[in-house]
Write an enzyme that holds these catalytic residues in place. Structure first.
Site, short mmCIF file in Angstrom:
data_model
loop_
_atom_site.label_atom_id
_atom_site.label_comp_id
_atom_site.label_asym_id
_atom_site.label_seq_id
_atom_site.Cartn_x
_atom_site.Cartn_y
_atom_site.Cartn_z
N ARG A 1 -1.19 0.70 -1.82
CA ARG A 1 -1.98 1.75 -1.19
C ARG A 1 -1.01 3.01 -0.26
NH1 ARG A 1 0.72 -1.37 3.23
NH2 ARG A 1 2.87 -2.08 2.41
N HIS A 2 -0.48 3.38 -1.75
CA HIS A 2 0.65 4.46 -0.72
C HIS A 2 -0.06 5.78 -2.37
CE1 HIS A 2 3.24 2.14 1.46
NE2 HIS A 2 3.01 2.82 2.29
N ARG B 1 3.42 13.52 1.81
CA ARG B 1 4.50 12.27 1.93
C ARG B 1 5.10 12.01 1.30
NH1 ARG B 1 2.24 9.47 7.21
NH2 ARG B 1 1.84 11.62 7.29
N GLU C 1 -2.21 -1.25 7.38
CA GLU C 1 -2.09 -0.62 8.48
C GLU C 1 -3.78 0.69 7.89
OE1 GLU C 1 1.45 1.38 9.82
OE2 GLU C 1 -0.66 3.09 9.32
N GLU D 1 7.30 9.94 0.45
CA GLU D 1 7.92 8.71 -0.18
C GLU D 1 8.58 8.50 -1.55
OE1 GLU D 1 5.44 7.33 3.98
OE2 GLU D 1 4.93 7.79 2.26
N SER E 1 -2.60 4.98 13.52
CA SER E 1 -1.80 5.44 13.92
C SER E 1 -1.98 5.64 15.06
CB SER E 1 -0.30 4.79 13.58
OG SER E 1 0.48 4.95 12.85
N ARG F 1 -7.20 5.21 2.80
CA ARG F 1 -7.87 3.72 3.31
C ARG F 1 -8.97 2.77 3.32
NH1 ARG F 1 -1.55 2.45 5.22
NH2 ARG F 1 0.19 3.30 2.76
P1 AMO Z 1 0.95 7.58 10.19
O1 AMO Z 1 2.04 8.21 9.24
O2 AMO Z 1 1.09 6.37 10.65
O3 AMO Z 1 0.74 8.65 11.77
O4 AMO Z 1 -0.33 8.54 9.23
C1 AMO Z 1 -1.78 7.66 9.82
C2 AMO Z 1 -2.39 6.93 8.85
O5 AMO Z 1 -2.43 7.62 7.58
C3 AMO Z 1 -2.44 7.30 6.27
N1 AMO Z 1 -1.45 7.33 5.39
C4 AMO Z 1 -1.40 7.26 4.49
N2 AMO Z 1 -2.05 7.26 3.76
C5 AMO Z 1 -1.83 6.76 2.27
N3 AMO Z 1 -0.31 7.11 1.73
C6 AMO Z 1 0.23 7.49 2.07
N4 AMO Z 1 1.32 7.94 1.81
C7 AMO Z 1 0.12 7.57 3.59
N5 AMO Z 1 0.82 8.12 4.88
C8 AMO Z 1 -0.01 8.14 5.81
C9 AMO Z 1 -2.61 5.32 6.98
C10 AMO Z 1 -1.86 5.32 8.33
O6 AMO Z 1 -1.70 4.95 8.81
N6 AMO Z 1 0.83 11.81 13.20
C11 AMO Z 1 0.38 10.47 13.40
C12 AMO Z 1 -0.69 9.87 13.67
C13 AMO Z 1 -0.65 10.33 15.35
O7 AMO Z 1 -0.39 10.01 15.66
O8 AMO Z 1 -2.22 11.53 15.62
C14 AMO Z 1 0.83 9.96 11.74
O9 AMO Z 1 0.08 10.87 10.83
O10 AMO Z 1 -3.64 4.85 7.21
#
Ligand code: AMO
Length: 443
Positions: free
Chosen positions: A227-228, A219, A366, A221, A369, A417
């Site tokens: 937490r990212h 990602r 979170e 971002e 998802s 997480r």
């Molecule tokens: P989502 O984007 O919510 O859903 O990602 C799912 C989970 O992955 C973790 N996560 C991260 N952890 C740390 N740093 C990040 N930048 C980061 N991005 C995501 C989180 C998050 O809740 N395709 C959907 C899932 C699905 O519907 O099956 C998805 O990627 O814990």
């Protein structure tokens, strides 16, 4: 250098069973040397613990005495000797050595303290991860992370899921177009994958029925938070002939299993970290999105309306509220507005503004998802376009929906997480061996 085997025992095996053995050989790092004149204690550390090696100088020959003199902290050694009870030694036993091989001498000064007595900044620790891992607290985190991933694999395998591996170099975005890392793939532009989402769905058309993957997601971002990460590890599942409620049940049962396994198999590591684990009780609360925003609006100055994303502050307010009401740190938020969930999430037929999607939350953030997915080709194509995306780029994915795609649902949960909230660590980087974040690309 002796011809002895470099190791016959881990230090934790220096116990009553080892007394019967003629000779044992341990190998590891010199943790501490205490030279009291006539007697010298050397503590050797390996992955499993520590053992004391005791040299009584008047009893040892010149060769041994020469090797002993070369023992400096963090050098790598292999020591052969006999085992004797000694109440003051780490496990109640000590080794009386015959041979000390210094396999590789450590330089000095060390980049950081390994005893855990001196605190180091996270950045210093991450720059010298090779030595930070020699600290019991750091090692404990990664042993627990191993237990977590093992428990996930065991649970999902036992529940009929097939482990899959999908590409990380891809042509399209899944989770929104802004957070992609572009790369050069020969003469074409490609991206590092944000999620196995599209591939795990294609596997449903293939009839694999239930799949899981534990793998990296990328990602781009800009977030620089506790937490990212820019490279995280996602635990993903997809299951055919299920709806969102079915896969929520799988998720909560998996989290309970993971907690229970860690509690059972990692007692020593949890003790090292001072963590007391509470296994969540199921079924977890299923809070509706509307109820969640009502909680925020009634207990703060925030005034959220239908369709707003829940920010960190709101998540905390809701988390505390749920914890006070139920005593549980984990809960679900369900019935999200369709407009803020991705194109692949299915909406209720009779209430198109509400999607069959959910988040699993921890009190502090979170965790996961998921959703029931759109499995009708034309609806999916419309959804992609209504999110402002070019459906041509999704051709490889959409094709899978034309020739027999079963109804299906799934979720993704961030491994870091999950571990972080389990251990109550303050920073996600603490549970990643070599984190990739806004600033960190090495080591
Ligand atoms: P989502 O984007 O919510 O859903 O990602 C799912 C989970 O992955 C973790 N996560 C991260 N952890 C740390 N740093 C990040 N930048 C980061 N991005 C995501 C989180 C998050 O809740 N395709 C959907 C899932 C699905 O519907 O099956 C998805 O990627 O814990």
């Amino acid at each position: 250098m002796s011809l002895a085997k470099l190791r016959t025992h881990y230090t934790k095996q220096i116990n009553p069973d080892a007394i019967g053995e003629d000779k044992v050989t341990i190998a590891g790092w010199v943790h501490e040397v205490r030279d009291l004149g006539g007697i010298c204690f050397v503590v050797v550390r390996d992955r499993e613990g520590r053992a004391q090696v005791t040299l009584v100088k008047k009893n040892i020959d010149r060769e041994l005495s020469n090797s002993a003199r070369k023992l400096v902290r963090e050098s790598v050694v292999s020591i052969t000797g006999s085992v004797k009870p000694e109440s003051k030694a780490p496990n109640g036993y000590e080794i009386i050595p015959d041979v000390i091989d210094v396999l590789n001498e450590a330089g000095s000064p060390l980049p950081m303290d390994t005893t855990g007595k001196v605190d180091a900044e996270l950045d210093t620790r991450l720059d010298s991860r090779f030595i930070d891992l020699r600290r019991p607290g750091t090692l404990a985190v990664f042993k627990i992370r191993h237990e977590v991933q093992k428990a996930v694999r065991d649970f999902l395998t036992d529940n009929g899921f097939i482990e899959s591996s999908t590409p990380k170099v891809v042509a399209t975005a899944t989770e929104g177009g802004t957070s992609l890392f572009p790369i050069t793939y020969f003469d074409r532009e490609a991206f590092l994958n944000q999620s196995p989402q599209l591939f795990k769905q294609i596997l449903m058309a293939g009839g694999l029925d239930r799949v899981f993957e534990i793998g990296p997601i990328f990602r781009a971002e800009e977030h620089d938070t506790r937490r990212h990460l820019n490279e995280a590890t996602s635990i993903d599942i997809e299951a055919s002939f299920t709806d969102h409620f079915d896969v929520m049940e799988i998720l909560e049962n998996m989290v309970v299993f993971v907690y229970s396994q860690v509690k059972e198999n990692a007692t020593q590591m949890l003790d090292d970290l001072g963590v007391e684990l509470t296994v969540p009780k199921t079924p977890l609360l299923r809070l509706k999105y509307q109820e969640a925003i009502d909680i925020v609006n009634s207990s703060s100055d925030e005034k959220l309306k239908w369709g707003d994303d829940l920010g960190t502050v709101s998540e905390h307010i809701i988390g505390e509220h749920v914890f006070n009401e139920t005593g549980e740190s984990h809960y679900f938020i369900i019935d999200w507005p369709s407009e803020i969930k991705p194109f692949y999430a299915m909406s209720y037929e009779d209430r198109p503004e509400i999607s069959k999607s959910f988040d699993m939350m921890h009190r502090t953030m979170e965790l996961s998802s998921g959703a029931q997915r759109v499995h009708d080709h034309d609806t999916l194509k419309d959804r992609i376009e209504s999110k402002g995306l070019d459906s041509d780029g999704f051709d490889f994915y959409l094709r899978a929906f034309k020739y027999g795609m079963p109804p299906h649902s799934g979720w993704g949960i961030g491994c870091e997480r999950l571990v972080m909230t389990m251990l109550g660590t303050d920073n996600i980087r603490d549970v990643v061996l070599f984190p990739r974040d806004r600033k960190r690309l090495s080591p």
